[in-house]
Design a protein around this motif. Structure first.
Motif, PDB file in Angstrom:
ATOM      1  N   SER A 139      -9.004 -12.153   9.434  1.00 19.59           N
ATOM      2  CA  SER A 139      -8.073 -13.246   9.147  1.00 19.59           C
ATOM      3  C   SER A 139      -8.164 -13.709   7.703  1.00 19.59           C
ATOM      4  O   SER A 139      -7.199 -14.233   7.145  1.00 19.59           O
ATOM      5  N   ASN A 140      -9.337 -13.513   7.090  1.00 22.30           N
ATOM      6  CA  ASN A 140      -9.539 -13.986   5.717  1.00 22.30           C
ATOM      7  C   ASN A 140      -9.462 -12.848   4.697  1.00 22.30           C
ATOM      8  O   ASN A 140      -9.980 -12.968   3.584  1.00 22.30           O
ATOM      9  N   HIS A 141      -8.823 -11.741   5.050  1.00 25.65           N
ATOM     10  CA  HIS A 141      -8.799 -10.590   4.156  1.00 25.65           C
ATOM     11  C   HIS A 141      -7.835 -10.795   2.990  1.00 25.65           C
ATOM     12  O   HIS A 141      -6.702 -11.218   3.172  1.00 25.65           O
ATOM     13  N   PHE A 142      -8.327 -10.490   1.785  1.00 30.83           N
ATOM     14  CA  PHE A 142      -7.506 -10.491   0.585  1.00 30.83           C
ATOM     15  C   PHE A 142      -7.600  -9.122  -0.076  1.00 30.83           C
ATOM     16  O   PHE A 142      -8.691  -8.561  -0.219  1.00 30.83           O
ATOM     17  N   CYS A 143      -6.454  -8.569  -0.479  1.00 29.79           N
ATOM     18  CA  CYS A 143      -6.444  -7.483  -1.452  1.00 29.79           C
ATOM     19  C   CYS A 143      -6.362  -8.128  -2.836  1.00 29.79           C
ATOM     20  O   CYS A 143      -5.939  -9.281  -2.983  1.00 29.79           O
ATOM     21  N   TRP A 144      -6.770  -7.371  -3.837  1.00 29.00           N
ATOM     22  CA  TRP A 144      -6.737  -7.875  -5.212  1.00 29.00           C
ATOM     23  C   TRP A 144      -5.938  -6.895  -6.063  1.00 29.00           C
ATOM     24  O   TRP A 144      -6.245  -5.708  -6.103  1.00 29.00           O
ATOM     25  N   TRP A 145      -4.909  -7.430  -6.744  1.00 28.02           N
ATOM     26  CA  TRP A 145      -3.954  -6.600  -7.470  1.00 28.02           C
ATOM     27  C   TRP A 145      -4.133  -6.746  -8.971  1.00 28.02           C
ATOM     28  O   TRP A 145      -4.077  -7.857  -9.511  1.00 28.02           O
ATOM     29  N   HIS A 146      -4.360  -5.607  -9.641  1.00 28.01           N
ATOM     30  CA  HIS A 146      -4.382  -5.558 -11.101  1.00 28.01           C
ATOM     31  C   HIS A 146      -3.009  -5.070 -11.552  1.00 28.01           C
ATOM     32  O   HIS A 146      -2.743  -3.867 -11.620  1.00 28.01           O
ATOM     33  N   ALA A 147      -2.122  -6.031 -11.842  1.00 26.46           N
ATOM     34  CA  ALA A 147      -0.731  -5.704 -12.136  1.00 26.46           C
ATOM     35  C   ALA A 147      -0.556  -4.818 -13.370  1.00 26.46           C
ATOM     36  O   ALA A 147       0.297  -3.922 -13.357  1.00 26.46           O
ATOM     37  N   PRO A 148      -1.311  -5.032 -14.468  1.00 25.63           N
ATOM     38  CA  PRO A 148      -1.079  -4.190 -15.653  1.00 25.63           C
ATOM     39  C   PRO A 148      -1.203  -2.692 -15.372  1.00 25.63           C
ATOM     40  O   PRO A 148      -0.443  -1.889 -15.938  1.00 25.63           O
ATOM     41  N   LEU A 149      -2.136  -2.295 -14.522  1.00 23.05           N
ATOM     42  CA  LEU A 149      -2.299  -0.886 -14.178  1.00 23.05           C
ATOM     43  C   LEU A 149      -1.638  -0.529 -12.849  1.00 23.05           C
ATOM     44  O   LEU A 149      -1.583   0.637 -12.475  1.00 23.05           O
ATOM     45  N   GLY A 150      -1.163  -1.544 -12.122  1.00 22.70           N
ATOM     46  CA  GLY A 150      -0.553  -1.287 -10.819  1.00 22.70           C
ATOM     47  C   GLY A 150      -1.549  -0.853  -9.769  1.00 22.70           C
ATOM     48  O   GLY A 150      -1.189  -0.139  -8.827  1.00 22.70           O
ATOM     49  N   VAL A 151      -2.816  -1.290  -9.902  1.00 29.60           N
ATOM     50  CA  VAL A 151      -3.871  -0.880  -8.977  1.00 29.60           C
ATOM     51  C   VAL A 151      -4.156  -2.007  -7.991  1.00 29.60           C
ATOM     52  O   VAL A 151      -4.361  -3.161  -8.392  1.00 29.60           O
ATOM     53  N   LEU A 152      -4.170  -1.666  -6.715  1.00 32.83           N
ATOM     54  CA  LEU A 152      -4.494  -2.630  -5.666  1.00 32.83           C
ATOM     55  C   LEU A 152      -5.846  -2.279  -5.065  1.00 32.83           C
ATOM     56  O   LEU A 152      -6.059  -1.159  -4.587  1.00 32.83           O
ATOM     57  N   PHE A 153      -6.774  -3.238  -5.105  1.00 31.79           N
ATOM     58  CA  PHE A 153      -8.075  -3.080  -4.477  1.00 31.79           C
ATOM     59  C   PHE A 153      -7.930  -3.559  -3.031  1.00 31.79           C
ATOM     60  O   PHE A 153      -7.698  -4.740  -2.780  1.00 31.79           O
ATOM     61  N   THR A 154      -8.037  -2.622  -2.092  1.00 33.32           N
ATOM     62  CA  THR A 154      -7.573  -2.877  -0.724  1.00 33.32           C
ATOM     63  C   THR A 154      -8.658  -3.270   0.264  1.00 33.32           C
ATOM     64  O   THR A 154      -8.341  -3.599   1.410  1.00 33.32           O
ATOM     65  N   GLY A 155      -9.942  -3.241  -0.136  1.00 35.67           N
ATOM     66  CA  GLY A 155     -10.978  -3.575   0.826  1.00 35.67           C
ATOM     67  C   GLY A 155     -10.856  -2.723   2.074  1.00 35.67           C
ATOM     68  O   GLY A 155     -10.752  -1.498   2.013  1.00 35.67           O
ATOM     69  N   ASP A 156     -10.814  -3.363   3.237  1.00 32.30           N
ATOM     70  CA  ASP A 156     -10.647  -2.650   4.504  1.00 32.30           C
ATOM     71  C   ASP A 156      -9.225  -2.726   5.027  1.00 32.30           C
ATOM     72  O   ASP A 156      -8.960  -2.292   6.152  1.00 32.30           O
ATOM     73  N   HIS A 157      -8.306  -3.282   4.247  1.00 36.19           N
ATOM     74  CA  HIS A 157      -6.915  -3.310   4.709  1.00 36.19           C
ATOM     75  C   HIS A 157      -6.367  -1.896   4.782  1.00 36.19           C
ATOM     76  O   HIS A 157      -5.653  -1.532   5.723  1.00 36.19           O
ATOM     77  N   ILE A 158      -6.717  -1.089   3.782  1.00 35.96           N
ATOM     78  CA  ILE A 158      -6.349   0.327   3.764  1.00 35.96           C
ATOM     79  C   ILE A 158      -7.576   1.104   3.309  1.00 35.96           C
ATOM     80  O   ILE A 158      -8.138   0.827   2.247  1.00 35.96           O
TER      81      ILE A 158
END
Length: 282
Positions: A139-158
């Protein structure tokens, strides 16, 4: 990008100011281990410091290219956030992440100084990350997005090479599907998962996961239609006949999440310990 071999304990450069350091916790649920992401240069942010392993945490400090100033987490499962307390103790870094929800599978030691809001952007010494709330796996999952490179840090979401377990009550299949769909709106070029290799074709991966979950839900409905009222234990081996039996206890968690979603959608209902399609006949 060719896959860079995952070697626990070895820092791997994957993109400008983005490095992967995999923890020594390989296993059935963690694959080759939890990926800790070391971000920045002279001032460093660490994303998902992993389990409570002094060996891994000291390795982070030793191999970071600069001073560790910030510690972020994607969620508070025990293979992602417990290392944060020790890393903060060693470095004095600021803890950023969501509060810990109740539950046995949560890290009660994680106490963030800053709790992100959806869409909030953080300047981490010139390395910018935006918080993207993606509930479902947790319920508390966050992905973190580095927009300049278009990279998404997905944790366990993906996760690369594997689907994610959705374990109620904190895990929610409806929320997970909605969170996957939301990511299709982001201009992504790559995904950096919490387990497995760097993902170069994020849109294709996200759509494949959505299709996989939809097929699994369709299979649940077909099996329930064939069986009539049945307990989860009877539905499980038919829905997951493509999964080794040794993994069925884990698959049962996601099956329950599918059943709860169907119940919420008005397509299934519970009768005691049994489940049946809504409006079905015996």
């Amino acid at each position: 990008m060719p896959a860079v071999a995952i070697k626990p304990g070895e820092l791997a450069d994957l993109a400008p100011s983005i490095r992967r350091l995999t923890a020594f916790n390989a296993g059935t649920m963690t694959g080759p281990g939890t990926n800790t992401w070391v971000l920045g240069e002279n001032e460093v942010a660490v994303l998902d410091p992993g389990p409570a392993s002094r060996r891994h945490v000291e390795n982070i400090v030793d191999q970071a290219p600069g001073e560790v100033r910030w510690i972020l987490v994607t969620h508070t499962h025990p293979d992602h956030s417990p290392g944060a307390a020790l890393l903060a103790e060693l470095t004095g870094a600021l803890l950023i992440g969501p509060p810990t929800p109740p539950g046995d599978r949560q890290d009660s030691s994680f106490r963030p100084a800053v709790q992100p809001e959806d869409g909030q952007e953080f300047d981490l010494g010139g390395f910018f990350l935006r918080a993207v709330h993606t509930p479902g796996h947790a319920s508390n999952h966050f992905c973190w997005w580095h927009a300049p490179l278009g990279v998404l840090f997905t944790g366990d979401h993906i996760m690369q090479g594997s689907t994610v377990v959705i374990a109620p009550p904190d895990g929610d299949m409806s929320a997970y599907m909605a969170s996957l769909g939301r990511l299709l709106d982001l201009p992504l070029r790559a995904m950096a998962p919490g387990h497995g290799h760097w993902i170069d074709r994020p849109g294709r991966e996200i759509r494949a996961l959505i299709e996989h979950r939809e097929r699994r839900e369709g299979k649940v409905i077909s099996v329930m239609d064939a069986l009539g009222p049945a307990a989860l234990e009877a539905i499980l081996p038919r829905v997951y006949d493509d999964v080794p039996g040794r993994l069925h206890p884990v698959a049962a968690l996601s099956l329950k999440a599918h059943l709860l979603k169907l119940e919420r959608d008005g397509r299934a209902r519970r009768e005691g310990d049994s489940w049946r399609l809504a409006g079905g006949t015996e």
